[in-house]
Every structure is written in C-alpha cells, then in structure tokens.
Design a protein around this motif. Sequence first.
Motif, short mmCIF file in Angstrom:
data_model
loop_
_atom_site.label_atom_id
_atom_site.label_comp_id
_atom_site.label_asym_id
_atom_site.label_seq_id
_atom_site.Cartn_x
_atom_site.Cartn_y
_atom_site.Cartn_z
N LEU A 36 -25.33 -62.58 11.31
CA LEU A 36 -25.05 -61.52 10.34
C LEU A 36 -23.95 -60.64 10.89
O LEU A 36 -24.09 -60.06 11.97
N GLY A 37 -22.84 -60.53 10.16
CA GLY A 37 -21.71 -59.72 10.60
C GLY A 37 -21.56 -58.47 9.76
O GLY A 37 -21.47 -58.54 8.53
N LEU A 38 -21.53 -57.29 10.42
CA LEU A 38 -21.38 -56.00 9.75
C LEU A 38 -20.12 -55.31 10.25
O LEU A 38 -19.77 -55.41 11.43
N PHE A 39 -19.47 -54.56 9.33
CA PHE A 39 -18.30 -53.79 9.70
C PHE A 39 -18.52 -52.34 9.32
O PHE A 39 -18.67 -52.00 8.14
N GLU A 40 -18.57 -51.47 10.35
CA GLU A 40 -18.75 -50.04 10.18
C GLU A 40 -19.84 -49.72 9.16
O GLU A 40 -19.60 -49.05 8.14
#
Length: 362
Positions: A36-40
């Motif tokens: 799972l990739g999250l940005f800010e």
Amino acid sequence: MIVDCAHYRDGRRQHEGPMDPEEAAARCAQGGFVWLGLFEPGPEELARVRASFGLHELAVEDARAFHLRPKAEQYEDGTELIILRTARYDDEREEIDTGEISVFLAEHFVITVRQGIASELTGARSRLERHPELLRSGSASTLWAILDQVVDSYAPVVAELDRDIEQIEATVFSGAVAPTERIYSLRREATDFYRAVHPLLAVLTRRLPSGRAPAVRTPAELLPYFRDVHDHLLLVNEEVAAQRDLLATVLEANIAVISVEQNRINLRQSATMERLTIIATVFLPLSFVVGFFGQNFPWLVGHIGGLAAFLAFGVGGLVLPCVLLFGWLRGRDRGDADGRQERDRHPEARPFGRGSRGVPGE
C-alpha cells in the motif's frame, strides 16, 4: 492519499484498480503480501490505515513527523518501521530537495508513506513487478526495490554537488574572491545530505547476515541484492564525506583570499594617505609664509616695493622652507638607514623580548 495498492502472490500482481485499506488488510490472509503506497496522507487517513493493519501508534506518529536522519525501529508485533531520506537536485535553484519515505514492513504487508516531492516510488514498483523471481521472496523484496531506487537517486546529487564545488574551487584558487554565502550554502547542503546517507548504512547492515536480525527475515536470494545496494551506499557516503572536507578547505582558502585582498586595499589606502601627508607637509610652511606676508603691516607694505625685495622675501620665503623640509626628511631617512645597517652588523645588540632591560624572554 493512496497512490497505489496491490496484492502480490507467487511473484504476480493479483489485483488491478483502486483498493481501500480495509480490503487490502483482508487480502493479507490470502497469502503473499500487500503493498500500500501513500503520499502525504492526512491524520484521518493514517488512522484508518492503522486500524486496518494494526500498526503501533508510535510507528504511525513517526511516519507523520519529518526526520533529519534515517532510522529503523522494530516492534513486538513483528512490524518494522524503516525511515529513509530521499534527495533530488534542482538545477534551476541549484539546491537539493529532500523527501522522506516511511516503510512499514511486515510478513504479509508493506505500507509506504511518502513525504515531499523527491520521494517518487513508481519506478521501484514497476522494476520489482518486472522481476517475479524477486517478488516470490516476499515483502522484503519491496524494501530492496525502495532502497535501491533511493540510493541510485543519490548519485546524480553527488555529481551536481561536485560540479558546484569545482566551480567555487576554481574561483577561489584562481585568486578571486568567491561569495562566502554560496560556500556556506553548499557546506550546509552537503552536511544535510551526509545526514541522509551515513545513518542509512546502519539500516542496510541490519538486512545483512553480519547485522542484527530484523523482524522480517531477509531471504537468502535477496542477500546479494542488499549487499550491492550497501556497496553503492558506501561509495556515496565516502564521496559526500570528502565533499564536506573539501568545502571546509575551500572556505578557509576563500577567507585567506579575502584577507589578502583586504591587505591590498589597506596598502593602497596607506600609499594614498602617505602621498596626501607629504603634500600637506609641503604646503604647511608655504601656507604659513604666504599668510605671514599677506598681513597688511605698514613695514611690510612700505618696504617691499621692488623686484629684488619681492624675490628675496616673497620667492625666497617660499623656497627656503621647502629646502629646509627636504633636508630634514633626507637626514631622517639616512639616519634610519644607518640604524638598520648597524643592527644588521651587530645582531647581538638587539634587545630581547622581555622589555627594555634586556632580560631574555622565557
């Protein structure tokens, strides 16, 4: 914001399209692992991810903060938190942009939280998906892909810093004065970059057999890849350390050049003041003579009426002070020269450094 979320099993991506944290956490029970990739992300989104995957609250707090150094933490539930510093060189501003990647690593999931524009991971995910043999190794393969991309991104930054340092170095050692503010700025950037690179060595050492065993075991087939990243990082670390030392030398050399230039200015000012002093010394007695004969006393007005009297009192009164001043200056210079010659012939007569009584200095 969720950038991408995928379930990997048997070296293949099992899902296409968006996936919420709850569905991703449920897929962990199906074998393989979830990335799972999250940005800010915001606090609410992080709280949702924490509730879905059971993350430790201290780990989530670390992911929200911005750190100066990479680090690795291990929790009792078998989850690791690895924090990495990313870097990218901005050609327009000639500065280094930094970012941060927090990696939550467990046996069945990987969660990456990115901060800053210099933390892109699309290339790492695409590269890993092209190597199914590495994906079969489990979630540790994602950490290798992330570390490999982060360390590879350091090389262009080192090259650009080298170019900036060479320009400053050429300016300083050519005898010209370089902007001290620019040297300080480069030194600060090199120091910040060193803080991002050097502690990462300890993080990578944990993945190698000689280091402390991590919570998520590194498969044997991934060890050569981690060693390769470690070797690249060692080279970058040495280059950044050398850049810091070189910038310190350049700064000292620039200060020396500034001092030499200031001495030249002082010498020019001293020479100018010497000329002005000589001119003022010459005109001082002349001004006195002119002022004296400019008085309207009857004797002066009545007795200086012919050419001979004018030459004797007027012109002679101006020439005589000049001759006397010239003779006095020449005699003083000759006396100083004789004194230097006498001291050179008799060096034992020079006084010692403890005062006028000739007591030798300690």
